[in-house]
Write a protein that holds these residues in place. Structure first.
Motif, PDB file in Angstrom:
ATOM      1  N   GLU A 348     -36.787   7.916 -16.965  1.00 41.83           N
ATOM      2  CA  GLU A 348     -36.596   9.396 -16.577  1.00 41.83           C
ATOM      3  C   GLU A 348     -36.775  10.446 -17.608  1.00 41.83           C
ATOM      4  O   GLU A 348     -37.635  11.563 -17.351  1.00 41.83           O
ATOM      5  CB  GLU A 348     -35.358   9.544 -15.922  1.00 41.83           C
ATOM      6  CG  GLU A 348     -35.015  11.005 -15.134  1.00 41.83           C
ATOM      7  CD  GLU A 348     -33.763  10.765 -14.357  1.00 41.83           C
ATOM      8  OE1 GLU A 348     -32.703  11.272 -14.955  1.00 41.83           O
ATOM      9  OE2 GLU A 348     -33.750  10.369 -13.121  1.00 41.83           O
ATOM     10  N   SER A 349     -36.327  10.398 -18.846  1.00 39.87           N
ATOM     11  CA  SER A 349     -36.634  11.165 -20.059  1.00 39.87           C
ATOM     12  C   SER A 349     -36.310  10.195 -21.192  1.00 39.87           C
ATOM     13  O   SER A 349     -35.721   9.510 -21.254  1.00 39.87           O
ATOM     14  CB  SER A 349     -35.457  12.427 -19.971  1.00 39.87           C
ATOM     15  OG  SER A 349     -34.121  11.916 -20.046  1.00 39.87           O
ATOM     16  N   SER A 351     -35.263  11.001 -25.641  1.00 36.86           N
ATOM     17  CA  SER A 351     -34.714  11.971 -26.570  1.00 36.86           C
ATOM     18  C   SER A 351     -35.071  11.144 -27.648  1.00 36.86           C
ATOM     19  O   SER A 351     -35.506  10.050 -27.730  1.00 36.86           O
ATOM     20  CB  SER A 351     -33.220  12.028 -26.273  1.00 36.86           C
ATOM     21  OG  SER A 351     -32.573  10.891 -26.484  1.00 36.86           O
ATOM     22  N   ASN A 354     -32.186   8.333 -27.462  1.00 36.25           N
ATOM     23  CA  ASN A 354     -31.815   7.394 -26.401  1.00 36.25           C
ATOM     24  C   ASN A 354     -33.239   7.490 -25.263  1.00 36.25           C
ATOM     25  O   ASN A 354     -34.076   8.417 -25.478  1.00 36.25           O
ATOM     26  CB  ASN A 354     -30.704   7.737 -25.685  1.00 36.25           C
ATOM     27  CG  ASN A 354     -29.475   7.748 -26.364  1.00 36.25           C
ATOM     28  OD1 ASN A 354     -29.206   6.707 -27.188  1.00 36.25           O
ATOM     29  ND2 ASN A 354     -28.705   8.712 -26.450  1.00 36.25           N
ATOM     30  N   MET A 356     -33.594   7.323 -21.149  1.00 35.21           N
ATOM     31  CA  MET A 356     -32.903   7.346 -19.909  1.00 35.21           C
ATOM     32  C   MET A 356     -33.496   6.349 -18.839  1.00 35.21           C
ATOM     33  O   MET A 356     -34.764   6.935 -18.485  1.00 35.21           O
ATOM     34  CB  MET A 356     -32.381   8.999 -19.339  1.00 35.21           C
ATOM     35  CG  MET A 356     -31.468   9.553 -20.166  1.00 35.21           C
ATOM     36  SD  MET A 356     -32.102   9.727 -21.943  1.00 35.21           S
ATOM     37  CE  MET A 356     -30.592  10.838 -22.491  1.00 35.21           C
ATOM     38  N   ARG A 358     -33.605   5.044 -14.909  1.00 33.94           N
ATOM     39  CA  ARG A 358     -33.117   5.355 -13.666  1.00 33.94           C
ATOM     40  C   ARG A 358     -33.146   4.104 -12.807  1.00 33.94           C
ATOM     41  O   ARG A 358     -34.340   3.545 -12.520  1.00 33.94           O
ATOM     42  CB  ARG A 358     -33.603   6.462 -12.886  1.00 33.94           C
ATOM     43  CG  ARG A 358     -33.200   6.961 -11.672  1.00 33.94           C
ATOM     44  CD  ARG A 358     -31.807   7.426 -11.617  1.00 33.94           C
ATOM     45  NE  ARG A 358     -31.758   8.622 -12.061  1.00 33.94           N
ATOM     46  CZ  ARG A 358     -30.648   9.462 -12.149  1.00 33.94           C
ATOM     47  NH1 ARG A 358     -29.427   8.872 -11.747  1.00 33.94           N
ATOM     48  NH2 ARG A 358     -30.701  10.491 -12.717  1.00 33.94           N
ATOM     49  N   LEU A 364     -28.118   5.866 -13.531  1.00 33.64           N
ATOM     50  CA  LEU A 364     -28.584   6.298 -14.587  1.00 33.64           C
ATOM     51  C   LEU A 364     -28.142   5.682 -15.714  1.00 33.64           C
ATOM     52  O   LEU A 364     -26.846   5.477 -16.219  1.00 33.64           O
ATOM     53  CB  LEU A 364     -28.381   8.069 -14.906  1.00 33.64           C
ATOM     54  CG  LEU A 364     -29.139   8.484 -16.338  1.00 33.64           C
ATOM     55  CD1 LEU A 364     -30.654   8.145 -16.031  1.00 33.64           C
ATOM     56  CD2 LEU A 364     -28.904   9.981 -16.368  1.00 33.64           C
ATOM     57  N   GLN A 365     -29.035   4.796 -16.643  1.00 29.25           N
ATOM     58  CA  GLN A 365     -28.612   4.134 -17.791  1.00 29.25           C
ATOM     59  C   GLN A 365     -29.155   4.393 -19.040  1.00 29.25           C
ATOM     60  O   GLN A 365     -30.268   4.756 -19.020  1.00 29.25           O
ATOM     61  CB  GLN A 365     -29.316   2.624 -17.504  1.00 29.25           C
ATOM     62  CG  GLN A 365     -28.910   2.123 -16.282  1.00 29.25           C
ATOM     63  CD  GLN A 365     -29.694   0.856 -16.096  1.00 29.25           C
ATOM     64  OE1 GLN A 365     -29.208  -0.323 -15.980  1.00 29.25           O
ATOM     65  NE2 GLN A 365     -30.844   0.910 -15.397  1.00 29.25           N
ATOM     66  N   ILE A 366     -28.293   4.794 -20.068  1.00 30.92           N
ATOM     67  CA  ILE A 366     -28.590   5.467 -21.233  1.00 30.92           C
ATOM     68  C   ILE A 366     -28.654   4.553 -22.276  1.00 30.92           C
ATOM     69  O   ILE A 366     -27.622   3.828 -22.576  1.00 30.92           O
ATOM     70  CB  ILE A 366     -27.654   6.652 -21.492  1.00 30.92           C
ATOM     71  CG1 ILE A 366     -27.776   7.729 -20.364  1.00 30.92           C
ATOM     72  CG2 ILE A 366     -28.110   7.177 -22.809  1.00 30.92           C
ATOM     73  CD1 ILE A 366     -26.920   8.702 -20.525  1.00 30.92           C
TER      74      ILE A 366
END
Length: 528
Positions: A348-349, A351, A354, A356, A358, A364-366
């Motif tokens: 999903e995104s 950084s 991390n 992310m 989905r 949502l798993q980080i």
């Protein structure tokens, strides 16, 4: 605008003519006092005409002052109205002071370039201020936009009570206040600057104008660079967004409905954040350096702090570097479905530390980059899907194969299902023969994420066409074979009873086998 253009052209022409005439008469032998008096006379005429023009055009200038800016609502404030009505008195006062200062210094410095520069800047101080004010307003606006302190949409009032734009006036009020105080600082700095050009300086305070101008110049240059970089990144990100991103929201995808993005969509936001951080640090250091602050100890201290943070936060550094190498290797992108160890989901995104994921059930798993380990990316290449169909021994294999081939061709021609195929649906022949059924394997290759819909539709169409051809799937059955001489010694009721008993026993055995298989599937796998 037409009036301002004519005034500027005529004034510039007059100043150049007077200066050239003074130079000519000085070269042909005129005394320095004569040249000074000639320049003073020309200055007096110019300032007198300017004073008359200020009085004649006071209403037009007042209308310009009272004109509301886009973010201002309602009538002008009392202070603005008062200033618009008496602005020409301030202009006449400035011209009088200007004439006195020039008359005092023109005799001693009439031929110096510094005096001529001070004169030109002082006379054209209004256009200079207008230009500097526009740059300052642009700088304040886009700085607050970049810091999320103000939004351009906040200039429109809310349509109704309870509208979510109720917070917008706070941002607009802050923008108006910041712009007002920044304009006051600019006026103060320009006043000190002009005074310093004529030799009137205030210790410490006069140097403040130079610092302000340097800071404005640095911030304007940095903001221009940031707008260019940010607009380029936004354009590249929009180019990578697939055109069917909106239509996929309605698709039935067991991996989730996230649209797959390009590599630029994944990397560019991180690069933009990195550039923004570096730019802010550089601007702050350059402004501090222009103020006379020695930034050498700051840089040395930052290096020591960075080294200490690097040793104390090895896990964070490991996460960041792992993520950098994952992105450089193009291991995954936003919108792709991954499996990393026991964790699965759609990216999903991303950084710096991390990723992310989905889950297809919505969670949502980080996950830190250093915890990803070996990655299985389902979105690179095609997905080979296989499934089995069970038939009785007496089923016509050629008919079944033709039915599967016909269904595959029809699905290729389907406008919705066809684009999802990489290789068509086809039969692989008989894969196994068990105690009660004959199994035929079916295979196709699809684009990632489309195999679920294609498989369901294939089941539906194959079943319908087989029924139309009179071919049925295999059912579980038990065949009881008794020797002929035993059958001859029994009547039909006894044979039927033996067959039912054997069938019930076989049914119990098959049910027990199914129960064991279900228990094995329900047991957690190691590491799950």
């Amino acid at each position: 605008a037409a009036i301002a253009h004519r005034v500027f052209v005529y004034t510039s022409g007059y100043i150049v003519t007077v200066m050239l005439f003074a130079i000519v008469i000085r070269r042909i032998g005129a005394q320095i006092e004569t040249v000074a008096l000639l320049q003073l006379f020309g200055l007096t005429v110019l300032l007198a005409v300017t004073a008359v023009a200020a009085v004649l055009y006071r209403k037009q200038v007042a209308a310009y002052i009272l004109a509301p800016s886009p973010e201002e609502k309602g009538p002008p404030s009392f202070g603005k109205q008062s200033f618009a009505s008496i602005w020409h008195f301030f202009a006449l006062l400035y011209l009088a002071i200007f004439w006195y200062v020039v008359a005092k210094t023109v005799v001693a410095q009439a031929t110096t370039s510094s005096a001529r520069g001070a004169f030109l800047i002082s006379f054209f101080i209004l256009p200079i201020w207008l230009l500097a004010d526009q740059v300052l307003q642009w700088l304040v606006k886009y700085t607050m936009l970049s810091l999320k302190l103000y939004e351009e949409s906040s200039t429109s009032p809310p349509n109704a009570e309870g509208d979510k734009g109720s917070e917008q006036p706070n941002g607009m009020a802050l923008f108006v206040k910041v712009k007002f105080y920044a304009r006051l600082v600019l006026i103060f700095a320009i006043g000190l600057w002009v005074a310093s050009l004529w030799g009137y300086t205030i210790p410490l305070v006069s140097s403040l104008s130079g610092v302000i101008f340097n800071a404005l110049t640095i911030m304007a240059a940095a903001l221009l660079f940031w707008k260019f970089v940010n607009s380029w990144i936004e354009r590249k990100i929009n180019e990578t967004v697939p055109q069917d991103a909106e239509t996929k929201e309605d698709s039935d995808d067991e991996w989730g409905n996230a649209a797959t993005r390009g590599r630029a969509y994944t990397l560019l936001p991180i690069i933009r954040s990195f550039i923004a951080s570096i730019l802010v640090v550089m601007v702050v250091l350059i402004i501090l350096s222009s103020m006379g602050v020695d930034i050498g100890p700051l840089l040395a201290g930052a290096g020591v702090v960075g080294l200490a943070v690097g040793f104390g936060a090895q896990k964070v550094v490991s996460d960041i570097f792992s993520g950098i190498f994952y992105l450089l290797d193009d291991a995954f992108r936003v919108g792709e479905y991954l499996t990393a160890g026991a964790i699965s989901g759609t990216v999903e995104s991303i950084s710096l530390r991390n990723v992310m994921l989905r889950h297809h059930r919505g969670m949502l798993q980080i996950i830190p980059h250093s915890k990803l380990g070996t990655i299985t990316n389902y979105m690179r290449g095609g997905i080979i899907e296989k499934f089995s169909l069970d038939f009785a021994y007496d089923a016509d294999i050629d008919k079944v194969r033709k039915v599967i081939k016909r269904v595959g061709l029809d699905m290729l021609d389907d406008p919705e299902l066809g684009p999802g195929f990489l290789r068509p649906l086809r039969s692989q022949g008989v894969s196994s023969i068990t105690n009660s059924v004959m199994t035929i394997r079916v295979k196709f290759t699809a684009k990632p994420g489309t195999q679920f819909t294609i498989r369901r539709e294939a089941f539906k169409r194959i079943t319908a066409m087989l029924q139309a051809k009179g071919i049925q799937y295999a059912h579980k059955k038990v065949i009881v074979d008794l020797p002929e001489h035993i059958v001859n010694q029994m009547d039909a009721a006894q044979v039927q009873k033996i067959a039912q008993s054997a069938g019930a026993a076989a049914r119990e055995i098959m049910d027990e086998e199914e129960k064991i298989k279900l228990q094995q599937l329900a047991q957690p796998k190691p590491g799950a």
